[in-house]
Design a protein around this motif. Structure first.
Motif, PDB file in Angstrom:
ATOM      1  N   ALA A 237       0.817  -1.214   0.000  1.00  0.00           N
ATOM      2  CA  ALA A 237       0.000   0.000   0.000  1.00  0.00           C
ATOM      3  C   ALA A 237       0.850   1.264   0.000  1.00  0.00           C
ATOM      4  O   ALA A 237       1.892   1.320   0.658  1.00  0.00           O
ATOM      5  N   LYS A 238       0.382   2.262  -0.724  1.00  0.00           N
ATOM      6  CA  LYS A 238       1.053   3.566  -0.681  1.00  0.00           C
ATOM      7  C   LYS A 238       0.839   4.212   0.688  1.00  0.00           C
ATOM      8  O   LYS A 238       1.759   4.778   1.269  1.00  0.00           O
ATOM      9  N   ALA A 239      -0.385   4.103   1.221  1.00  0.00           N
ATOM     10  CA  ALA A 239      -0.705   4.699   2.518  1.00  0.00           C
ATOM     11  C   ALA A 239      -1.554   3.738   3.338  1.00  0.00           C
ATOM     12  O   ALA A 239      -2.383   2.995   2.804  1.00  0.00           O
ATOM     13  N   LEU A 259       5.718   5.113  10.413  1.00  0.00           N
ATOM     14  CA  LEU A 259       6.758   6.108  10.703  1.00  0.00           C
ATOM     15  C   LEU A 259       8.138   5.506  10.505  1.00  0.00           C
ATOM     16  O   LEU A 259       9.015   6.097   9.859  1.00  0.00           O
ATOM     17  N   ASN A 260       8.339   4.316  11.022  1.00  0.00           N
ATOM     18  CA  ASN A 260       9.639   3.658  10.923  1.00  0.00           C
ATOM     19  C   ASN A 260       9.968   3.258   9.491  1.00  0.00           C
ATOM     20  O   ASN A 260      11.118   3.324   9.057  1.00  0.00           O
ATOM     21  N   GLN A 261       8.929   2.833   8.755  1.00  0.00           N
ATOM     22  CA  GLN A 261       9.141   2.350   7.395  1.00  0.00           C
ATOM     23  C   GLN A 261       9.063   3.456   6.342  1.00  0.00           C
ATOM     24  O   GLN A 261       9.211   3.188   5.147  1.00  0.00           O
ATOM     25  N   GLU A 262       8.795   4.697   6.788  1.00  0.00           N
ATOM     26  CA  GLU A 262       8.683   5.855   5.897  1.00  0.00           C
ATOM     27  C   GLU A 262       7.554   5.646   4.893  1.00  0.00           C
ATOM     28  O   GLU A 262       7.727   5.681   3.678  1.00  0.00           O
ATOM     29  N   GLN A 263       6.366   5.428   5.465  1.00  0.00           N
ATOM     30  CA  GLN A 263       5.171   5.165   4.667  1.00  0.00           C
ATOM     31  C   GLN A 263       4.061   6.139   5.063  1.00  0.00           C
ATOM     32  O   GLN A 263       3.902   6.488   6.236  1.00  0.00           O
ATOM     33  N   LYS A 264       3.276   6.560   4.096  1.00  0.00           N
ATOM     34  CA  LYS A 264       2.224   7.538   4.344  1.00  0.00           C
ATOM     35  C   LYS A 264       1.094   6.962   5.191  1.00  0.00           C
ATOM     36  O   LYS A 264       0.880   5.739   5.228  1.00  0.00           O
ATOM     37  N   PHE A 265       0.342   7.882   5.827  1.00  0.00           N
ATOM     38  CA  PHE A 265      -0.661   7.481   6.811  1.00  0.00           C
ATOM     39  C   PHE A 265      -1.878   8.393   6.698  1.00  0.00           C
ATOM     40  O   PHE A 265      -1.743   9.611   6.557  1.00  0.00           O
ATOM     41  N   VAL A 266      -3.071   7.798   6.767  1.00  0.00           N
ATOM     42  CA  VAL A 266      -4.329   8.546   6.690  1.00  0.00           C
ATOM     43  C   VAL A 266      -5.153   8.225   7.931  1.00  0.00           C
ATOM     44  O   VAL A 266      -5.386   7.046   8.240  1.00  0.00           O
ATOM     45  N   SER A 267      -5.589   9.250   8.650  1.00  0.00           N
ATOM     46  CA  SER A 267      -6.260   9.019   9.932  1.00  0.00           C
ATOM     47  C   SER A 267      -7.222  10.151  10.269  1.00  0.00           C
ATOM     48  O   SER A 267      -7.127  11.253   9.725  1.00  0.00           O
ATOM     49  N   ASN A 268      -8.123   9.875  11.215  1.00  0.00           N
ATOM     50  CA  ASN A 268      -8.984  10.915  11.779  1.00  0.00           C
ATOM     51  C   ASN A 268      -8.476  11.370  13.146  1.00  0.00           C
ATOM     52  O   ASN A 268      -9.197  12.029  13.898  1.00  0.00           O
ATOM     53  N   PHE A 277       6.927  14.152  15.189  1.00  0.00           N
ATOM     54  CA  PHE A 277       7.146  13.455  13.923  1.00  0.00           C
ATOM     55  C   PHE A 277       6.188  13.925  12.812  1.00  0.00           C
ATOM     56  O   PHE A 277       6.246  13.431  11.696  1.00  0.00           O
ATOM     57  N   TYR A 278       5.312  14.856  13.108  1.00  0.00           N
ATOM     58  CA  TYR A 278       4.278  15.238  12.131  1.00  0.00           C
ATOM     59  C   TYR A 278       4.841  16.016  10.947  1.00  0.00           C
ATOM     60  O   TYR A 278       5.660  16.915  11.107  1.00  0.00           O
ATOM     61  N   HIS A 279       4.388  15.650   9.762  1.00  0.00           N
ATOM     62  CA  HIS A 279       4.627  16.435   8.552  1.00  0.00           C
ATOM     63  C   HIS A 279       3.429  16.228   7.630  1.00  0.00           C
ATOM     64  O   HIS A 279       3.007  15.073   7.415  1.00  0.00           O
ATOM     65  N   PRO A 280       2.864  17.304   7.054  1.00  0.00           N
ATOM     66  CA  PRO A 280       1.644  17.174   6.234  1.00  0.00           C
ATOM     67  C   PRO A 280       1.810  16.347   4.967  1.00  0.00           C
ATOM     68  O   PRO A 280       0.812  15.872   4.406  1.00  0.00           O
ATOM     69  N   ASP A 281       3.045  16.144   4.501  1.00  0.00           N
ATOM     70  CA  ASP A 281       3.255  15.293   3.324  1.00  0.00           C
ATOM     71  C   ASP A 281       3.184  13.810   3.672  1.00  0.00           C
ATOM     72  O   ASP A 281       3.074  12.963   2.780  1.00  0.00           O
ATOM     73  N   ASN A 282       3.274  13.500   4.968  1.00  0.00           N
ATOM     74  CA  ASN A 282       3.299  12.100   5.425  1.00  0.00           C
ATOM     75  C   ASN A 282       1.991  11.660   6.075  1.00  0.00           C
ATOM     76  O   ASN A 282       1.650  10.476   6.052  1.00  0.00           O
ATOM     77  N   ILE A 283       1.297  12.608   6.695  1.00  0.00           N
ATOM     78  CA  ILE A 283       0.100  12.284   7.471  1.00  0.00           C
ATOM     79  C   ILE A 283      -1.074  13.132   6.972  1.00  0.00           C
ATOM     80  O   ILE A 283      -1.000  14.358   6.967  1.00  0.00           O
ATOM     81  N   PHE A 284      -2.143  12.456   6.546  1.00  0.00           N
ATOM     82  CA  PHE A 284      -3.338  13.150   6.069  1.00  0.00           C
ATOM     83  C   PHE A 284      -4.445  12.978   7.100  1.00  0.00           C
ATOM     84  O   PHE A 284      -4.804  11.848   7.455  1.00  0.00           O
ATOM     85  N   LEU A 298      -1.521  11.799  -1.794  1.00  0.00           N
ATOM     86  CA  LEU A 298      -0.949  10.511  -2.197  1.00  0.00           C
ATOM     87  C   LEU A 298       0.090  10.669  -3.308  1.00  0.00           C
ATOM     88  O   LEU A 298       0.983   9.826  -3.456  1.00  0.00           O
ATOM     89  N   GLN A 299      -0.014  11.735  -4.071  1.00  0.00           N
ATOM     90  CA  GLN A 299       0.913  11.954  -5.184  1.00  0.00           C
ATOM     91  C   GLN A 299       2.237  12.588  -4.743  1.00  0.00           C
ATOM     92  O   GLN A 299       3.226  12.525  -5.466  1.00  0.00           O
ATOM     93  N   LYS A 300       2.256  13.165  -3.543  1.00  0.00           N
ATOM     94  CA  LYS A 300       3.477  13.799  -3.041  1.00  0.00           C
ATOM     95  C   LYS A 300       4.460  12.755  -2.506  1.00  0.00           C
ATOM     96  O   LYS A 300       4.053  11.741  -1.942  1.00  0.00           O
ATOM     97  N   PRO A 301       5.764  13.016  -2.636  1.00  0.00           N
ATOM     98  CA  PRO A 301       6.752  12.073  -2.070  1.00  0.00           C
ATOM     99  C   PRO A 301       6.759  12.152  -0.546  1.00  0.00           C
ATOM    100  O   PRO A 301       6.364  13.161   0.040  1.00  0.00           O
ATOM    101  N   TYR A 302       7.205  11.080   0.086  1.00  0.00           N
ATOM    102  CA  TYR A 302       7.313  11.035   1.552  1.00  0.00           C
ATOM    103  C   TYR A 302       8.412  11.978   2.021  1.00  0.00           C
ATOM    104  O   TYR A 302       9.505  12.010   1.454  1.00  0.00           O
ATOM    105  N   HIS A 303       8.143  12.756   3.058  1.00  0.00           N
ATOM    106  CA  HIS A 303       9.136  13.669   3.632  1.00  0.00           C
ATOM    107  C   HIS A 303       9.881  12.933   4.749  1.00  0.00           C
ATOM    108  O   HIS A 303       9.286  12.537   5.748  1.00  0.00           O
TER     109      HIS A 303
END
Length: 334
Positions: A237-239, A259-268, A277-284, A298-303
């Motif tokens: 999965a991308k995220a 976070l450890n694997q440098e993978q995007k995350f989507v949450s409420n 550890f927050y960055h808007p390119d990584n966490i939606f 999802l189209q942005k690279p991981y920061h």
């Protein structure tokens, strides 16, 4: 040093036990295998259940019998043993009798709640037996200040494994218990994914009395998946998606692995914005009703996040801090 580790979640125990051994502890695992389940079809238990319900007006016969079975199992395991540290995860799941026994046999007692205290308030009655009391929701520390609670979010435990975009087969992945609200949110993501040409996969575990259902993206099934299967799906999965429960504000296991694997995350979980550890390119962050900006996210690279911050949430530092053992980086909650 000798440590007693107590946790009924066998699936999540192995990384903790392995790390304790690497740290040099002699580890005694109270629950390596759960005792044999109660045979509810046995005549003696059928009669006992009927008597309990009709005469004693108590519908919890089998629950009480299973607790008695576990108590006998635990007492046998603990006989004639002493420990430098006893580390309980979700101590509220055990009887006060067991907690008191372990207290007598241990120099130091540590408790960790990886669910919100209000979900299982029985733990408040047990805190008098513990020297170190840790919770993963900062609101619990403020609400129950009289108990001198310490902050401890969840951890990540994989090493030198980084997300590989070349292995991605879908954009979003979720796995979890199929509560009604989560099922609704999963279907919302499915609708959004169809409209925006995204690939989504969700596996939600539902109880046996509910009908299994499956769409192209969402699977409601009786049997859950293993930790290994979860990792395989996550890798593709991308995220990763997380549906935060309203009963707590803590951060889920799945996030720290991302976070450890440098993978995007989507949450409420809006509290993610308050961590180091927050960055808007990584966490939606979304309410799973309005997904404006998700496709662009999802189209942005991981920061990349400073690895010192990432390692602070690793299982080695996590255990050192939890047990107050050796040198460690304190882990604070917002």
């Amino acid at each position: 040093m000798k440590i007693l580790y107590v946790n009924k979640n066998l699936n999540l125990s192995k990384p903790i036990v392995d790390q304790l051994i690497r740290m040099g502890f002699e580890v005694d695992v109270l629950i390596e295998n759960l005792p044999q389940a109660l045979d509810k079809s046995a005549l003696v238990h059928k009669i006992g259940n009927i008597f309990s319900r009709l005469i004693l007006k108590d519908k919890n016969y089998f629950i009480k019998k299973e607790k008695q079975l576990f108590e006998k199992f635990a007492e046998k395991q603990l006989k004639n043993k002493t420990y430098d540290i006893a580390f309980f995860i979700r101590a509220d799941m055990y009887s006060e009798k067991l907690i008191k026994r372990v207290r007598k046999q241990s120099e130091k007692m540590v408790s960790y709640q990886w669910d919100g205290v209000d979900m299982y308030p029985k733990i408040l009655d047990y805190y008098k037996y513990f020297d170190r009391r840790l919770v993963f929701d900062g609101n619990d520390i403020r609400k129950y200040s009289q108990y001198n609670l310490l902050s401890l979010p969840i951890y990540h435990y994989t090493e030198n494994i980084f997300h590989d975009p070349a292995k991605e087969e879908f954009d979003l992945f979720y796995v979890g218990v199929g509560l009604d609200e989560r099922i609704k949110w999963a279907y919302n993501i499915e609708d959004y994914s169809k409209e925006n040409d995204l690939k989504f996969k969700a596996i939600l575990t539902i109880p046996e009395f509910r009908e299994e259902k499956k769409t192209k993206s969402v699977s409601l099934r009786h049997k859950g998946i293993s930790l290994a299967e979860n990792e395989k799906y996550t890798e593709k999965a991308k995220a990763v998606v997380d549906f935060k429960m309203s009963t707590h504000n803590g951060v889920a296991f799945r996030f720290f692995e991302c976070l450890n694997q440098e993978q995007k995350f989507v949450s409420n979980n809006h509290n993610l914005k308050d961590y180091d550890f927050y960055h808007p390119d990584n966490i939606f962050i979304t309410d799973f009703e309005n997904f404006t900006g998700l496709k662009e996210f999802l189209q942005k690279p991981y920061h990349k996040i400073d690895r010192k911050i990432v390692e602070k949430y690793g299982i080695k530092n996590w255990l050192k801090y939890a047990l107050d053992y050796g040198d460690y980086e304190p882990i604070n909650l917002p």
